[in-house]
Motif scaffolding. Structure first.
Motif, PDB file in Angstrom:
ATOM      1  N   HIS A   1       0.849  -1.208   0.000  1.00 38.50           N
ATOM      2  CA  HIS A   1       0.000   0.000   0.000  1.00 38.50           C
ATOM      3  C   HIS A   1       0.880   1.253   0.000  1.00 38.50           C
ATOM      4  O   HIS A   1       0.650   2.186  -0.771  1.00 38.50           O
ATOM      5  N   LEU A   2       1.889   1.207   0.839  1.00 34.01           N
ATOM      6  CA  LEU A   2       2.791   2.355   0.959  1.00 34.01           C
ATOM      7  C   LEU A   2       3.615   2.539  -0.326  1.00 34.01           C
ATOM      8  O   LEU A   2       3.822   3.674  -0.795  1.00 34.01           O
ATOM      9  N   ALA A   3       4.065   1.418  -0.914  1.00 39.83           N
ATOM     10  CA  ALA A   3       4.890   1.496  -2.129  1.00 39.83           C
ATOM     11  C   ALA A   3       4.084   2.065  -3.293  1.00 39.83           C
ATOM     12  O   ALA A   3       4.545   2.978  -3.995  1.00 39.83           O
ATOM     13  N   VAL A   4       2.853   1.547  -3.475  1.00 34.20           N
ATOM     14  CA  VAL A   4       2.031   2.029  -4.597  1.00 34.20           C
ATOM     15  C   VAL A   4       1.609   3.487  -4.338  1.00 34.20           C
ATOM     16  O   VAL A   4       1.619   4.309  -5.255  1.00 34.20           O
ATOM     17  N   GLY A   5       1.311   3.799  -3.090  1.00 31.86           N
ATOM     18  CA  GLY A   5       0.944   5.175  -2.743  1.00 31.86           C
ATOM     19  C   GLY A   5       2.074   6.144  -3.025  1.00 31.86           C
ATOM     20  O   GLY A   5       1.863   7.236  -3.581  1.00 31.86           O
ATOM     21  N   THR A   6       3.293   5.752  -2.683  1.00 33.80           N
ATOM     22  CA  THR A   6       4.456   6.611  -2.909  1.00 33.80           C
ATOM     23  C   THR A   6       4.713   6.795  -4.407  1.00 33.80           C
ATOM     24  O   THR A   6       5.002   7.902  -4.875  1.00 33.80           O
ATOM     25  N   LEU A   7       4.563   5.696  -5.150  1.00 32.00           N
ATOM     26  CA  LEU A   7       4.738   5.758  -6.607  1.00 32.00           C
ATOM     27  C   LEU A   7       3.702   6.704  -7.214  1.00 32.00           C
ATOM     28  O   LEU A   7       4.027   7.545  -8.077  1.00 32.00           O
TER      29      LEU A   7
END
Lengths: 234, 251
Positions: free
Chosen positions: A59-65
């Motif tokens: 969730h955090l990785a896709v959100g940051t991307l």
């Protein structure tokens, strides 16, 4: 055929769609107990797929991307595309727009014949580049996106052992605001998907989100103010 | 499945605080913070003029901290312990606010919630430090469902007393043996900003559900009878009517 969307706008639309759906689904699966808006099965389904820790990381990785790509887009296309878009979606004519929303709802639910029987003229007020419904959802999406991005970054990078860790009170407000924004879009996103992809007469508009072009007749019928402006400008 | 409980005979506690120090040492709790405590209350009946009540996380049934956690980072284990998964905890402090015993704190190094875990994190499988170090053996830890355990024997032979903060509705599993002072704790604030998320989550669920149902209904309606086709029919009728009027005018 008339060009309606630039290549960059089309890319950002679909990039946004994929990220939003994943973030919405995975975000709701991160919530527990009474704060879980879908159900325990949803939480278990996603956590079974990614693992407890994995789901948060994904969730955090896709959100940051999503935030990073949007920031890049705003830097490169901010003046050329984002600002005109914001000007367009925030130009409301309250009376006409409310009438459009009400009549469009009646048109879909009752149909034009039944609407006429009620003594209401089913003809919709003429619309510009975006219709009233699109503008309303766009404004909510922009505000929610900003809220989700800011609160998401705070929760992701200014919490736990981070040297920029904020107070517990700020984190609680962030979770609350993040959920409010996501909840709002969880309600409006299905409406947008139906109206854009499934509602009758929207086929050319949906295809334009891939090709960038709409038939002239479609623009004339659905966006007469925009069409008239195009004709006027040659 | 075992059901672990902590039992305390507070009548033999002499307030040496060895349990507090041992816990801090074993669990690397930073200076100034503590996972457990000894509460002192003035007592005329006590030889030293004060009654001592050791305490820590009560590992409650239906814990308010678990209900308050938005990410599921804390949960009630089937063996009775309330656990924290630090990898899922973002340190929002909602559980800290929700605990009526104030048994939790935010660890300044990890930035996550911290509390008694029966020393499972530091020395899994071993007797908790506070139990092992107590010189008066006032603490008993074990499986309440194992008849051979000291905990089960103590529960069978003595009265278990629970100390509950007024109005909290807490259901602690940590029990004092026979009697303890104070018998009840004062009410305190146990709310967090995230309490508002519960009704909000229900609102999202119901509103979202209604919207989906309405869209599904509209989708079916349009499949059966398309508004676009109705528009075309109305347009044909309008043209026919206009054509009829033209003929009448010409005639």
């Amino acid at each position: 055929m008339i060009r309606r969307h630039s290549r960059s706008a089309i890319f950002m639309h679909w990039f946004n769609a994929v990220c939003w759906i994943f973030l919405l689904f995975s975000g709701f699966a991160l919530l527990a107990g009474d704060m879980q808006p879908v159900g325990r099965w949803w939480e278990e389904c996603w956590q079974g797929l990614f693992g407890d820790r994995g789901l948060l990381v994904a969730h955090l990785a896709v959100g940051t991307l999503w935030v990073a790509v949007y920031a890049l887009y705003l830097v490169v296309f901010g003046r050329r595309e984002a600002l005109p878009f914001l000007r367009e979606v925030t130009s409301f004519d309250v009376k006409s727009d409310m009438l459009w929303c009400a009549k469009k709802g009646l048109w879909l639910v009752l149909g034009p014949k039944q609407t006429r029987k009620l003594g209401i003229d089913p003809a919709l007020p003429p619309q510009g580049f975006y219709n009233a419904g699109q503008r309303l959802v766009a404004v909510l999406a922009v505000l929610s996106s900003a809220g989700l991005a800011v609160t998401g970054l705070v929760m992701g990078f200014c919490s736990g052992a981070s040297e920029w860790a904020v107070s517990e009170s700020v984190l609680q407000w962030c979770i609350f605001a993040h959920f409010c924004c996501a909840g709002l879009m969880a309600i409006f996103l299905p409406v947008h998907i139906y109206m854009a992809a499934l509602a009758p007469g929207e086929g050319p508009a949906l295809r334009s989100m891939f090709t960038g072009f709409v038939p002239e007749s479609h623009a004339e019928h659905h966006n007469p103010l925009w069409y008239a402006a195009l004709k006027k400008n040659g | 499945m075992a059901r672990y409980v902590m039992l305390i005979d507070s009548g033999v506690c002499m307030n040496c605080k060895a349990c507090v120090v041992a816990c801090q040492q074993r669990n690397h709790v930073p200076y100034g913070l503590s996972r457990n405590w000894v509460r002192e209350t003035d007592s005329a009946s006590s030889p030293c003029g004060a009654a001592f009540q050791p305490g820590a996380c009560m590992h409650c049934d239906d814990p308010s901290c678990v209900r308050a956690c938005p990410t599921g980072a804390t949960w009630k284990n089937r063996d009775g312990a309330v656990e924290i998964d630090r990898s899922r905890c973002i340190g929002c402090g909602s559980c800290i606010d929700a605990c009526p015993y104030h048994a939790r704190f935010r660890h300044p190094l990890t930035g996550t919630a911290d509390k008694c875990d029966y020393c499972r994190g530091s020395t899994p499988g071993q007797t908790p430090a506070c139990v092992a170090v107590c010189p008066t053996h006032c603490r008993i830890f074990g499986d309440a469902d194992d008849p051979a355990s000291d905990a089960a024997k103590a529960l069978a032979s003595r009265k278990a007393v629970h100390v509950i903060p007024a109005g909290s509705g807490a259901r602690p599993t940590l029990a004092y043996l026979d009697a303890t002072t104070p018998a009840e704790l004062p009410a305190g604030s146990t709310g967090s900003r995230l309490d508002a998320m519960r009704p909000l989550a229900r609102g999202v669920k119901w509103t979202g559900g209604l919207v989906l149902a309405a869209l599904a209904g509209t989708f079916v309606r349009q499949l059966v009878k398309s508004s676009e086709k109705e528009d075309e029919e109305l347009e044909r009728e309008r043209r026919n009517a206009e054509g009829g009027r033209d003929k009448e005018d010409k005639a």
